[in-house]
Design an enzyme around this catalytic site. Structure first.
Site, PDB file in Angstrom:
ATOM      1  N   ASP A   9       0.879  -1.165   0.000  1.00 50.00           N
ATOM      2  CA  ASP A   9       0.000   0.000   0.000  1.00 50.00           C
ATOM      3  C   ASP A   9       0.928   1.230   0.000  1.00 50.00           C
ATOM      4  O   ASP A   9       2.133   1.094   0.263  1.00 50.00           O
ATOM      5  CB  ASP A   9      -0.854  -0.059   1.272  1.00 50.00           C
ATOM      6  N   LEU A  10       0.402   2.404  -0.303  1.00 49.69           N
ATOM      7  CA  LEU A  10       1.274   3.589  -0.367  1.00 49.69           C
ATOM      8  C   LEU A  10       1.178   4.451   0.900  1.00 49.69           C
ATOM      9  O   LEU A  10       2.093   4.498   1.715  1.00 49.69           O
ATOM     10  CB  LEU A  10       0.912   4.418  -1.610  1.00 49.69           C
ATOM     11  N   ASP A  11       0.026   5.110   1.055  1.00 48.46           N
ATOM     12  CA  ASP A  11      -0.140   6.031   2.182  1.00 48.46           C
ATOM     13  C   ASP A  11      -0.191   5.260   3.498  1.00 48.46           C
ATOM     14  O   ASP A  11      -1.050   4.401   3.678  1.00 48.46           O
ATOM     15  CB  ASP A  11      -1.433   6.843   1.983  1.00 48.46           C
ATOM     16  N   THR A  17       1.446  10.266   3.617  1.00 44.84           N
ATOM     17  CA  THR A  17       0.742  11.344   2.921  1.00 44.84           C
ATOM     18  C   THR A  17      -0.568  11.681   3.626  1.00 44.84           C
ATOM     19  O   THR A  17      -1.213  12.681   3.287  1.00 44.84           O
ATOM     20  CB  THR A  17       0.483  10.966   1.443  1.00 44.84           C
ATOM     21  N   LYS A  45      -8.417   7.050   5.965  1.00 44.44           N
ATOM     22  CA  LYS A  45      -7.246   6.301   5.508  1.00 44.44           C
ATOM     23  C   LYS A  45      -7.647   5.096   4.662  1.00 44.44           C
ATOM     24  O   LYS A  45      -8.483   4.298   5.070  1.00 44.44           O
ATOM     25  CB  LYS A  45      -6.388   5.885   6.706  1.00 44.44           C
ATOM     26  N   GLY A  46      -7.079   5.007   3.482  1.00 45.58           N
ATOM     27  CA  GLY A  46      -7.369   3.894   2.578  1.00 45.58           C
ATOM     28  C   GLY A  46      -8.686   4.040   1.833  1.00 45.58           C
ATOM     29  O   GLY A  46      -9.057   3.193   1.029  1.00 45.58           O
ATOM     30  N   ARG A  49     -11.033   9.072  -2.692  1.00 41.93           N
ATOM     31  CA  ARG A  49     -11.233  10.527  -2.591  1.00 41.93           C
ATOM     32  C   ARG A  49     -12.720  10.873  -2.567  1.00 41.93           C
ATOM     33  O   ARG A  49     -13.198  11.667  -1.763  1.00 41.93           O
ATOM     34  CB  ARG A  49     -10.549  11.207  -3.771  1.00 41.93           C
ATOM     35  N   SER A 114      -2.675   0.742  -4.290  1.00 41.84           N
ATOM     36  CA  SER A 114      -3.145   1.893  -3.512  1.00 41.84           C
ATOM     37  C   SER A 114      -4.473   2.418  -4.023  1.00 41.84           C
ATOM     38  O   SER A 114      -4.790   2.304  -5.203  1.00 41.84           O
ATOM     39  CB  SER A 114      -2.076   2.995  -3.618  1.00 41.84           C
ATOM     40  N   ALA A 115      -5.232   3.038  -3.119  1.00 41.73           N
ATOM     41  CA  ALA A 115      -6.499   3.667  -3.516  1.00 41.73           C
ATOM     42  C   ALA A 115      -6.262   5.025  -4.157  1.00 41.73           C
ATOM     43  O   ALA A 115      -7.160   5.598  -4.772  1.00 41.73           O
ATOM     44  CB  ALA A 115      -7.374   3.854  -2.272  1.00 41.73           C
ATOM     45  N   SER A 116      -5.037   5.539  -4.034  1.00 42.40           N
ATOM     46  CA  SER A 116      -4.761   6.898  -4.512  1.00 42.40           C
ATOM     47  C   SER A 116      -4.666   6.991  -6.030  1.00 42.40           C
ATOM     48  O   SER A 116      -4.089   6.128  -6.675  1.00 42.40           O
ATOM     49  CB  SER A 116      -3.449   7.391  -3.908  1.00 42.40           C
ATOM     50  N   ASN A 118      -3.069   9.475  -7.154  1.00 44.31           N
ATOM     51  CA  ASN A 118      -1.820  10.234  -7.277  1.00 44.31           C
ATOM     52  C   ASN A 118      -0.597   9.371  -6.982  1.00 44.31           C
ATOM     53  O   ASN A 118       0.489   9.897  -6.722  1.00 44.31           O
ATOM     54  CB  ASN A 118      -1.836  11.415  -6.296  1.00 44.31           C
ATOM     55  N   LYS A 145     -11.193  -0.824  -1.519  1.00 43.88           N
ATOM     56  CA  LYS A 145     -10.950  -1.708  -0.376  1.00 43.88           C
ATOM     57  C   LYS A 145     -12.082  -1.479   0.622  1.00 43.88           C
ATOM     58  O   LYS A 145     -12.507  -0.343   0.769  1.00 43.88           O
ATOM     59  CB  LYS A 145      -9.611  -1.365   0.304  1.00 43.88           C
ATOM     60  N   GLU A 169      -0.116  -3.336   4.603  1.00 38.35           N
ATOM     61  CA  GLU A 169      -1.243  -2.394   4.672  1.00 38.35           C
ATOM     62  C   GLU A 169      -1.334  -1.722   6.033  1.00 38.35           C
ATOM     63  O   GLU A 169      -1.058  -2.343   7.043  1.00 38.35           O
ATOM     64  CB  GLU A 169      -2.552  -3.161   4.471  1.00 38.35           C
ATOM     65  N   ASP A 170      -1.761  -0.464   6.038  1.00 30.92           N
ATOM     66  CA  ASP A 170      -1.948   0.233   7.320  1.00 30.92           C
ATOM     67  C   ASP A 170      -3.424   0.413   7.662  1.00 30.92           C
ATOM     68  O   ASP A 170      -3.748   0.805   8.781  1.00 30.92           O
ATOM     69  CB  ASP A 170      -1.288   1.623   7.299  1.00 30.92           C
TER      70      ASP A 170
HETATM   71  P1  B16 Z   1      -6.162  10.374  -3.801  1.00 29.84           P
HETATM   72  P2  B16 Z   1      -3.610   4.324   0.177  1.00 29.84           P
HETATM   73  C1  B16 Z   1      -5.332   6.379   0.103  1.00 29.84           C
HETATM   74  O1  B16 Z   1      -4.042   5.870  -0.097  1.00 29.84           O
HETATM   75  C2  B16 Z   1      -5.341   7.299   1.316  1.00 29.84           C
HETATM   76  O2  B16 Z   1      -5.051   6.552   2.488  1.00 29.84           O
HETATM   77  C3  B16 Z   1      -6.719   7.922   1.455  1.00 29.84           C
HETATM   78  O3  B16 Z   1      -6.762   8.779   2.566  1.00 29.84           O
HETATM   79  C4  B16 Z   1      -7.026   8.696   0.170  1.00 29.84           C
HETATM   80  O4  B16 Z   1      -8.309   9.292   0.237  1.00 29.84           O
HETATM   81  C5  B16 Z   1      -6.950   7.728  -1.021  1.00 29.84           C
HETATM   82  O5  B16 Z   1      -5.660   7.146  -1.062  1.00 29.84           O
HETATM   83  C6  B16 Z   1      -7.223   8.439  -2.330  1.00 29.84           C
HETATM   84  O6  B16 Z   1      -6.164   9.322  -2.605  1.00 29.84           O
HETATM   85  O7  B16 Z   1      -7.015  11.517  -3.392  1.00 29.84           O
HETATM   86  O8  B16 Z   1      -4.691  10.734  -3.933  1.00 29.84           O
HETATM   87  O9  B16 Z   1      -6.681   9.663  -5.020  1.00 29.84           O
HETATM   88  O10 B16 Z   1      -3.519   4.184   1.656  1.00 29.84           O
HETATM   89  O11 B16 Z   1      -4.626   3.407  -0.477  1.00 29.84           O
HETATM   90  O12 B16 Z   1      -2.264   4.262  -0.501  1.00 29.84           O
HETATM   91 MG    MG Z   2      -2.781   3.169   3.405  1.00 30.08          MG
END
Ligand code: B16
Ligand code: MG
Length: 218
Positions: A9-11, A17, A45-46, A49, A114-116, A118, A145, A169-170
């Site tokens: 996972d990233l964040d 982040t 978290k996770g 957006r 990751s869910a991000s 970015n 997730k 994963e966190d």
């Molecule tokens: P973005 P992960 C998640 O990252 C964050 O934990 C979560 O807080 C955020 O809303 C989500 O990514 C979406 O991020 O706005 O950059 O698309 O923990 O899945 O790496």
């Molecule tokens: Mg995470």
């Protein structure tokens, strides 16, 4: 023998982040006339957006049409990206490179899950993109997730069967996703929170290379 594959996972695992997500969400909440606490940010978290904004607006008792919703989503992300823009390698969480270097050296397949949306710009900023054979992020998944989709796609892309994948994963939802995918879950964070994980470490400084070695080659 088929090697194990490692999915990160990233964040909260590779970089923190969450603190920048928090600042950007708080900024938006304040602009809309209410406060947003670090405690409330835990539930973000996770989470995608879009879902985060839905929760934020519920907290503020605000309902909007789709156009305004998308405008705020965009605004929050622009704000978040202004923090990301200043990131560098110093923001990689302690001892993460120790584990990534070992796995890379041993040619163990590695993916980011990751869910991000970015994830790639962040990995570029902290100069870790080249470690991953594939990046599966919020742009490629349709189910968030705890649905295991992100990890199943990652496993397929690195060519490792799910039951031979290890996930770091966190977030509770991420651990649930890994378990549902029949993967070996490693929680990074507090034991009380991540009860469902097969193994839990507070952070990577607690992880010995011997543990990684065992996980990678059994
Ligand atoms: P973005 P992960 C998640 O990252 C964050 O934990 C979560 O807080 C955020 O809303 C989500 O990514 C979406 O991020 O706005 O950059 O698309 O923990 O899945 O790496
Ligand atoms: Mg995470």
């Amino acid at each position: 023998m088929v090697k194990r594959g490692f999915i990160f996972d990233l964040d909260g695992v590779i970089v923190d982040t969450a603190k920048y997500h928090y600042l950007a969400w708080k900024h938006l909440a304040n602009e809309l006339g209410f406060d947003f606490t670090e405690e409330q940010n835990e539930a973000f978290k996770g989470v995608s957006r879009r879902r985060c904004l839905e929760i934020l607006l519920e907290l503020g008792g605000i309902s909007v049409d789709e156009t305004q919703f998308d405008r705020w989503l965009f605004e929050k992300n622009e704000d978040y990206l202004s923090y990301i823009d200043k990131m560098d390698e110093s923001e990689i969480l302690p001892d993460v490179p120790k584990v990534l270097d070992y796995l890379k050296h041993k040619e163990v397949p590695m993916a980011l899950g990751s869910a991000s949306k970015n994830a790639i710009p962040i990995l570029k900023k902290v100069k870790l993109l080249s470690y991953f054979d594939t990046v599966v992020d919020g742009n490629q998944v349709s189910r968030a997730k705890p649905d295991p989709e992100v990890f199943l796609i990652a496993a397929e892309k690195i060519g490792v069967p799910p039951e031979r994948c290890v996930v770091f994963e966190d977030a509770i939802a991420g651990i649930e996703a890994a378990n549902t995918a029949n993967m070996i879950s490693v929680g990074i964070g507090a034991e009380e929170t991540l009860k469902g994980a097969k193994y839990v470490f507070r952070d990577f400084t607690e992880i010995e290379i011997d543990f990684i070695k065992q996980l990678a080659f059994i």
